[in-house]
Enzyme design. Structure first.
Site, PDB file in Angstrom:
ATOM      1  N   GLY A 133       2.996 -86.471 -32.455  1.00  0.00           N
ATOM      2  CA  GLY A 133       2.582 -85.757 -33.182  1.00  0.00           C
ATOM      3  C   GLY A 133       0.994 -84.867 -33.133  1.00  0.00           C
ATOM      4  O   GLY A 133       0.358 -84.968 -32.574  1.00  0.00           O
ATOM      5  N   GLU A 149      -6.209 -77.111 -35.386  1.00  0.00           N
ATOM      6  CA  GLU A 149      -4.509 -76.934 -35.738  1.00  0.00           C
ATOM      7  C   GLU A 149      -4.185 -76.161 -36.712  1.00  0.00           C
ATOM      8  O   GLU A 149      -3.795 -76.316 -37.518  1.00  0.00           O
ATOM      9  CB  GLU A 149      -3.508 -77.775 -34.948  1.00  0.00           C
ATOM     10  CG  GLU A 149      -2.087 -77.108 -34.306  1.00  0.00           C
ATOM     11  CD  GLU A 149      -1.803 -79.122 -33.606  1.00  0.00           C
ATOM     12  OE1 GLU A 149      -1.859 -79.820 -34.348  1.00  0.00           O
ATOM     13  OE2 GLU A 149      -1.215 -78.334 -32.885  1.00  0.00           O
ATOM     14  N   CYS A 196       3.519 -77.341 -30.813  1.00  0.00           N
ATOM     15  CA  CYS A 196       2.327 -77.722 -30.434  1.00  0.00           C
ATOM     16  C   CYS A 196       1.471 -77.403 -29.886  1.00  0.00           C
ATOM     17  O   CYS A 196       0.258 -77.117 -29.426  1.00  0.00           O
ATOM     18  CB  CYS A 196       2.666 -79.264 -29.969  1.00  0.00           C
ATOM     19  SG  CYS A 196       4.274 -79.450 -28.008  1.00  0.00           S
ATOM     20  N   GLU A 247       1.886 -87.809 -27.466  1.00  0.00           N
ATOM     21  CA  GLU A 247       1.363 -86.270 -27.188  1.00  0.00           C
ATOM     22  C   GLU A 247       1.161 -85.384 -28.669  1.00  0.00           C
ATOM     23  O   GLU A 247       1.510 -85.853 -29.582  1.00  0.00           O
ATOM     24  CB  GLU A 247       3.030 -86.323 -26.747  1.00  0.00           C
ATOM     25  CG  GLU A 247       3.765 -86.434 -26.058  1.00  0.00           C
ATOM     26  CD  GLU A 247       3.176 -86.005 -25.141  1.00  0.00           C
ATOM     27  OE1 GLU A 247       2.979 -84.461 -24.486  1.00  0.00           O
ATOM     28  OE2 GLU A 247       3.814 -85.727 -23.403  1.00  0.00           O
ATOM     29  N   LYS A 253      11.633 -94.066 -35.283  1.00  0.00           N
ATOM     30  CA  LYS A 253      11.066 -93.842 -36.748  1.00  0.00           C
ATOM     31  C   LYS A 253      10.913 -92.231 -36.411  1.00  0.00           C
ATOM     32  O   LYS A 253      10.058 -91.265 -36.221  1.00  0.00           O
ATOM     33  CB  LYS A 253      10.034 -94.289 -36.930  1.00  0.00           C
ATOM     34  CG  LYS A 253       9.884 -93.950 -38.394  1.00  0.00           C
ATOM     35  CD  LYS A 253       7.997 -94.208 -38.927  1.00  0.00           C
ATOM     36  CE  LYS A 253       7.598 -92.586 -39.130  1.00  0.00           C
ATOM     37  NZ  LYS A 253       7.772 -91.289 -39.886  1.00  0.00           N
ATOM     38  N   GLY A 294      -2.594 -89.731 -34.057  1.00  0.00           N
ATOM     39  CA  GLY A 294      -2.466 -90.279 -32.618  1.00  0.00           C
ATOM     40  C   GLY A 294      -3.307 -91.309 -32.160  1.00  0.00           C
ATOM     41  O   GLY A 294      -3.535 -92.270 -32.114  1.00  0.00           O
TER      42      GLY A 294
END
Ligand code: NAD
Length: 508
Positions: A244, A401, A302, A267, A191, A249
């Protein structure tokens, strides 16, 4: 290789055919609901194509197809070397269609075409080829038993693996999952992120052309809250590989617990500290690394080096160099090969980045470079390379982030303090340190709580080394031979030699 100009790429873009349907059981299909969502070009804000919005009903069909393919054995039960041949062919086809895939990536996601063509596509193809080459070189084990038994330890595929991936490296994040999962013999449902489904839909066709049997790779475009959640909660998905945000997560861990305890690998996000000590061996090289570490891919990385932790005596000199280099990252048309920084993936993401810039100003950090939306007339979503000095590690721009081209500079009094501040975060994806002292480098590397530590460089590495996080950056590793462990299980087969009636059972 011919040198392609911006007008070559723009003219190719007008002829490009966008795939808009899901890919299930070897066929292209609309979502059962008939619903679609727009794939946007973030460099202009215009819609490229309307893509099938799959949901739970489509997920059910795809999982059945994947399960049937797995049980049929046309992929899962063939020899590793037979799988290798198909995957090598896929890698080859990706390179034959490299210009097309690169164009899809840049148009749909906004990254510079030079990066898509020279990094995303070849590195993705190499990931598929590397796993293909690895899979027929992995042996099982024979356990050290007594002479009355033979115990085999073999690795077996898990079954149906779902891969839910983000938009920042759409093809590469997909291939980090597909390479090892397919090589190990699983059926995979991919996906892609709703912001960037186009390269994955083309990849599915190339996989069929390479000879992947029907149902072994299904690609379901759709929204996270529908298609993503349905995969996470599905009772017949054996494993879910996610890349993501940390927030989503955590949702996947919940989905697993609420359904069939599918194994989850995550991740997730990062807030990478980039430490430059006063004995840095080359301040120019460090400044280049700092700038590319935060401005590459629009900062939508990331492991972007979003926190610069610099020893005070060299802060001014370093900052001057970083600011000078940042001029080379002013955003441009992603289809111009000279562009080094493209568009932010979407309007909501751009607004989020601008909101963080406001919060930096409001919390008292000093904006010393950039800070604004640019190229507004294009209709696209572009933000200048931005640098904040005088940041404290408790400010939002140092803790959260941002996923944009925003650097936060924190001054430190010593190496000791820099390592302490580096670890003062919920994340642990990566860290970097520049020093001339090997003892300082190695002891800092031991203490830095991060999945990757770079010494006197930034974001180096290749497919041979594992990549993934400590702490809330997730668990499980992509890349390297270790990635295959996520997509296979160990099985023990204990064989008795010359069986005789057991006198008494002895526990060992
Ligand atoms: P995201 O978490 O919003 O979305 C990632 C994927 O999850 C998408 O496919 C999305 O559709 C799906 N999703 C969203 N909400 C969902 C829900 N409620 N249920 C199920 N699925 C859902 O992340 P993003 O914005 O696409 O990507 C940026 C994030 O990815 C950043 O946090 C970045 O650090 C992270 N990232 C991590 C790595 C790594 O290797 N650690 C690599 C690249 C990106």
């Amino acid at each position: 290789m011919t040198i392609r100009t911006a007008s070559d790429w723009r003219s190719d873009a007008t002829r490009l055919r966008f795939r808009r349907q899901a890919f299930i059981d070897g066929k292209t299909v609309d979502a059962l609901s008939g619903l679609t969502f727009p794939a946007i070009n973030p460099a202009s804000g215009s819609t490229l194509v309307s893509v099938a919005a799959c949901d739970q009903a489509d997920v059910d069909v795809a999982v059945k197809s994947s399960r049937t393919a797995f049980e049929r054995g046309a992929w899962s039960a063939i020899s590793p070397s037979a799988r290798k041949r198909v995957l090598l062919r896929l890698a080859e086809l990706m390179m034959t269609h490299a210009d097309e895939l690169a164009l899809l990536e840049s148009l749909n996601m906004g990254k510079p075409i030079t990066d898509s063509r020279n990094i995303d596509v070849p590195v993705s193809a190499n990931c598929i080829a590397w796993n293909a080459e690895a899979i027929d070189k992995l042996y099982g084990e024979i356990a050290p038993t007594g002479s009355d038994a033979l115990a085999l330890v073999t690795r077996e595929p898990l079954g149906v693996v779902a891969a839910v991936v983000p938009w920042n490296f759409p093809l590469l994040m997909a291939c980090w999952k597909l390479g090892p999962a397919l090589a190990a013999g699983n059926s995979v449902i991919l996906k892609p992120a709703e912001q960037s489904p186009l390269s994955a839909l083309r990849l599915a066709e190339l996989a069929m052309e390479a000879g992947l049997p029907e149902g072994v790779l299904n690609v379901l475009p759709g929204l996270g809250e529908t298609a993503g959640q349905a995969l996470g909660l599905h009772m017949d998905v054996d494993a879910l590989a996610f890349t993501g945000s940390t927030e989503v997560g955590k949702l996947f861990m919940g989905y697993s617990g609420k359904s069939n305890m599918k194994r989850v690998s995550l991740e997730c996000g990062g807030k990478t500290p980039h430490i430059i000590l006063r004995d840095c061996p080359n301040l120019d090289a460090a400044a280049q690394a700092v700038a590319s570490g935060i401005f590459f891919n629009q900062g939508e990385v990331c492991n972007a080096g979003s926190r610069l932790l610099v020893e005070e005596p060299i802060r001014e000199a370093l900052l001057e160099k970083v600011i000078a280099i940042s001029a080379g990252y002013m955003p441009g048309d992603p289809l111009d090969p000279a562009t080094t920084m493209g568009a932010i993936v979407s309007k909501p993401q751009m607004d989020r980045v601008l909101e963080y810039i406001d919060s930096g100003k409001n919390e008292g950090a000093a904006l010393v470079r950039g800070g604004k939306r640019v190229r507004v007339e294009s209709g696209g979503f572009f933000v200048e390379p931005t640098v904040f000095d005088g940041v404290r590690n408790d400010m939002r721009i140092a803790r959260e982030e941002i996923f944009g081209p925003v650097l936060s500079v924190v001054s430190c009094a010593s190496a000791e303090e820099a390592v302490r501040v580096a670890n003062d975060t919920i994340y642990g994806l990566a860290a970097a340190i520049w020093t001339s002292n090997i003892d300082t480098a190695l002891s800092a590397s031991r203490r830095l709580r991060a999945g990757s530590v770079w010494v006197n460089c930034f974001d180096e590495g290749n497919i041979t080394v594992p990549f993934g996080g400590f702490k809330q950056s997730g668990f499980g590793r992509d890349k390297s031979i270790h990635a295959i462990e996520k997509y296979s299980d160990l099985k023990t087969t204990w064989i008795k030699i010359n069986p005789t009636p057991a006198a008494a059972r002895v526990l060992t």
